[in-house]
Design a protein around this motif. Sequence first.
Motif, PDB file in Angstrom:
ATOM      1  N   MET A   1       0.844  -1.208   0.000  1.00  0.00           N
ATOM      2  CA  MET A   1       0.000   0.000   0.000  1.00  0.00           C
ATOM      3  C   MET A   1       0.875   1.253   0.000  1.00  0.00           C
ATOM      4  O   MET A   1       1.786   1.380   0.802  1.00  0.00           O
ATOM      5  N   GLN A  33      -9.941 -10.926  -6.009  1.00  0.00           N
ATOM      6  CA  GLN A  33     -10.473 -11.316  -4.705  1.00  0.00           C
ATOM      7  C   GLN A  33     -10.034 -12.727  -4.314  1.00  0.00           C
ATOM      8  O   GLN A  33      -9.564 -12.967  -3.210  1.00  0.00           O
ATOM      9  N   ARG A  36      -6.675 -13.649  -2.937  1.00  0.00           N
ATOM     10  CA  ARG A  36      -6.364 -13.103  -1.608  1.00  0.00           C
ATOM     11  C   ARG A  36      -7.039 -13.934  -0.508  1.00  0.00           C
ATOM     12  O   ARG A  36      -6.822 -13.693   0.664  1.00  0.00           O
ATOM     13  N   LEU A  97     -24.228 -10.043  -0.155  1.00  0.00           N
ATOM     14  CA  LEU A  97     -23.521  -8.770  -0.020  1.00  0.00           C
ATOM     15  C   LEU A  97     -24.278  -7.608  -0.667  1.00  0.00           C
ATOM     16  O   LEU A  97     -23.786  -6.485  -0.692  1.00  0.00           O
ATOM     17  N   THR A  99     -24.729  -7.051  -3.753  1.00  0.00           N
ATOM     18  CA  THR A  99     -23.983  -6.516  -4.888  1.00  0.00           C
ATOM     19  C   THR A  99     -24.524  -7.004  -6.241  1.00  0.00           C
ATOM     20  O   THR A  99     -24.138  -6.461  -7.272  1.00  0.00           O
TER      21      THR A  99
ATOM     22  N   TYR B 113     -17.447  -5.578  -1.011  1.00  0.00           N
ATOM     23  CA  TYR B 113     -16.735  -6.836  -1.272  1.00  0.00           C
ATOM     24  C   TYR B 113     -15.611  -6.994  -0.264  1.00  0.00           C
ATOM     25  O   TYR B 113     -14.981  -6.014   0.117  1.00  0.00           O
ATOM     26  N   ARG B 114     -15.402  -8.236   0.102  1.00  0.00           N
ATOM     27  CA  ARG B 114     -14.227  -8.507   0.941  1.00  0.00           C
ATOM     28  C   ARG B 114     -12.999  -8.582   0.024  1.00  0.00           C
ATOM     29  O   ARG B 114     -13.132  -8.861  -1.169  1.00  0.00           O
ATOM     30  N   ASN B 115     -11.862  -8.350   0.597  1.00  0.00           N
ATOM     31  CA  ASN B 115     -10.580  -8.493  -0.123  1.00  0.00           C
ATOM     32  C   ASN B 115     -10.502  -7.628  -1.380  1.00  0.00           C
ATOM     33  O   ASN B 115     -10.009  -8.061  -2.415  1.00  0.00           O
ATOM     34  N   MET B 116     -11.056  -6.429  -1.305  1.00  0.00           N
ATOM     35  CA  MET B 116     -11.014  -5.557  -2.484  1.00  0.00           C
ATOM     36  C   MET B 116     -10.802  -4.116  -2.040  1.00  0.00           C
ATOM     37  O   MET B 116     -11.442  -3.671  -1.083  1.00  0.00           O
ATOM     38  N   THR B 117      -9.931  -3.397  -2.736  1.00  0.00           N
ATOM     39  CA  THR B 117      -9.676  -2.003  -2.367  1.00  0.00           C
ATOM     40  C   THR B 117     -10.657  -1.084  -3.109  1.00  0.00           C
ATOM     41  O   THR B 117     -11.326  -1.512  -4.057  1.00  0.00           O
ATOM     42  N   LEU B 156      -8.976  -1.188   1.936  1.00  0.00           N
ATOM     43  CA  LEU B 156      -9.946  -2.273   1.699  1.00  0.00           C
ATOM     44  C   LEU B 156     -11.351  -1.769   1.998  1.00  0.00           C
ATOM     45  O   LEU B 156     -11.561  -1.051   2.990  1.00  0.00           O
TER      46      LEU B 156
END
Lengths: 474, 343
Positions: A1, A33, A36, A97, A99, B113-117, B156
């Motif tokens: 980062m 995703q 990770r 989620l 989405t 979303y998880r694991n997403m920036t 994140l």
Amino acid sequence: MSDTPTADPESLAERMGDFSPRLSPMLVKELRQGMRTNMFAIAFILLHTFMMLCLLTAMIDPGSSDSEVFFWFVIIVVLLFVQPLRGFSALSSEYQLNTMDLIHMTKLNGWRITLGKWAALNAQGLLFLTGVLPYLVIRYFLGNVNFIVDLIALLMIGIGSALATAITIGCSGFPNILLRGVACIALAILLSALGSYVSSELLSSSAPRAFKWQFLGLMALIGVFGCYYFLAFAASRISPLSENHATRKRLSALLAVALCFALSALQYDSEIILVVITTILCIATVDALTEPLPVFTRVVQPFSKTVITRWLGLFLIPGWISGLFFFLLSTGILATIFFFNEKARGNPHELKNLLFVLSTCNTVVFPLLIISLFFPSHTGSRFTFALYMLIQAIIGGITIMVSFIAAAIGRWEELTFSLAPLPSVLIVAYQRSELHNIQFLLIVPATTLVCVVVPLVRGRKSFGKFIKHMIRSK
Amino acid sequence: MSDPDNNTAYASKEEHTEAISPPLQPPAIEVTNLARWFNGIHAVNNISFVIPRGQVVGFVGANGAGKTTTMRILATLDYPNSGEAKVCGINVVEYPAEVRGKIGWMPDHYGTYRNMTVIEYLDFFARALGYKGQERIDRIVEVMEFTDLTPLSDRLIDKLSKGMGQRLCLGRALLHDPEVLILDEPAAGLDPKARVELKHLIRILAEDGKTVFISSHILSELGEMCDSLLFINQGKIIHHGDADSLTKSNSSSCLVEVLLSDPPEKLREWAMLAPGVTFVDSTKTGGRIEIEPAEDEDIAKILRRMITDGLNITDFHQEERKLEDAFIEILGEIEESGTPAAK
């Protein structure tokens, strides 16, 4: 980062350039995703740890079959179970989620969403596969290994993994975890049974060498059709009703049937081909019969151009009404292939066998009759598939109970006859060679007729609209 | 059951269309006799309304009134059982893909979303909207700057606060520069600072000529932001008009808040003896009185009299009718007569 992120186009382009813009957005998102996730990392590390263990064992004791078994066991577990299981909640997680609506607002349609998810999981599966390759080569140098056979086995596992992932993604469109689980297990059992049946018939020691290529051809056909169909199935279940996925799904099933038929001309065993065709048509018909309504003008429009397209629309327009006509078409195809097949063989039991085929078709459509009679509001709703599965499970349970009772009291004929309207009972009766009564000739087609006519009468409003759509000029 | 609201809706439809929309451009949103029911219960019951281009329109109603269902139909995420809905003249049922290109949708629960920036999230949606190459980068830069998300680009998403998440969601909705924004409860659960920021962003979008259709429970916020308000109750439109007309009382009396340095009881005692004055309620440092008639001269006369009668007044101001009061009043009128009063 980075410490102080900036939004200047160059630094952004650099940070977002990890994947080519030509790749599907869903594939890119899922890869970003997925790689990770802990599950991917753990599976990857464990796979390599076990592979190294296998190699060490093989080095210490080169002749041992234990390391061979363990080697394949680990690969099968990772590629045929762990990896496909990651697709189990691929689409439902988007609902959880909140989405999915956001994705629908983009240019991604249902098909691109499911295909992207499937491709991402398979890309990760491919990483596993390529990770295994060095160990395969080292094993070859250690001896006692046929490299080409192992490579073909690895390829077959890869195809199996792709199909299993397509099944789990196909079922992941259902928000209910129980329904997803039941549908996945039912399909996995059905396709595993089909796979082992085809393998045992074509790869038996007595089978000629040419059959091994036929086996590969047929497995490839089942694999390609399965992957396409289950992804299209998921796409149709998550898409707005204004998108038409049904036509392509049904056409793909008919194409697969035609290819199977073409294969039968290449001296394939006609019984194997018939079993494969029946499985394909059963899956497509169950899907067609549980498709939701209403059908929008935009979807019907392409079918109302000419007389031919209108006739095609009768079988190919989305929704359970055309699904019923598709069922009739499938039954007709199966009966015709079966009839000519038996004729060519000169089988004396052809009528009995034909009744068996028709009873199998009736078993597929029977739950729709129950739904239309007792749950009319759920005919063609989003819940029809769940209800269908539940009814089919109950009927299956009843059939098993009946066969146990009949076996215990030894009164098969009376029991079969009294429960003849339940088509699955007739399938068991056939397997016990009890399907010889001439009255079944009347009962089986009558059941088919009732299963088709009653839902149409009960859903006459929707049926009327469907006909009106079809008649309406362009 | 007859639908008395249609007349109101149609009247406003013609009025708005003639006043604001260019003659050949269809309105931003046009809803005609729209109905949606679930298991026999009408979530939306035969509603009609028109939103001209470039307006900010608030959509007000209690929970379960039909706001989200209407908005989801307009966003092509649900379909009506009867009636028609159009966005920029395009039917939402028949041409959903075309409509999606015109609208930006922000649901009440923004998806994370998880694991997403942050930047990956925007990049995914930009790709999914069909942007390629430099144009994709430019769009992302633009919305990140507009929503002030640049410093958070590598964070994140599941580590963002609710306010930041809403800004991200708004940014996502703006990626394709839509003509119409449909925002379902965007301020729900936000802290005051985040609300002010969001309100500011919406105002800028409105100035930019975008049509904003926004639902909220907080009527005072909508009153400040919106050109007009749509009230919905039990699936029916019960009012469509501008906020000012609602805050202006139609009655002949007016409400005045008086603050005193004396005990509040003194105001009550005085009001009981004063002609044309009715005591409404008391507060810690005074109370509210109703003055009738409500002409400016009469109000001035009352104030003079209070002073001469020895009340130590520290503040005296006329109270505006709150939107909440107007909404409740309209609901009351419906309960009494079955039809809303014309506004």
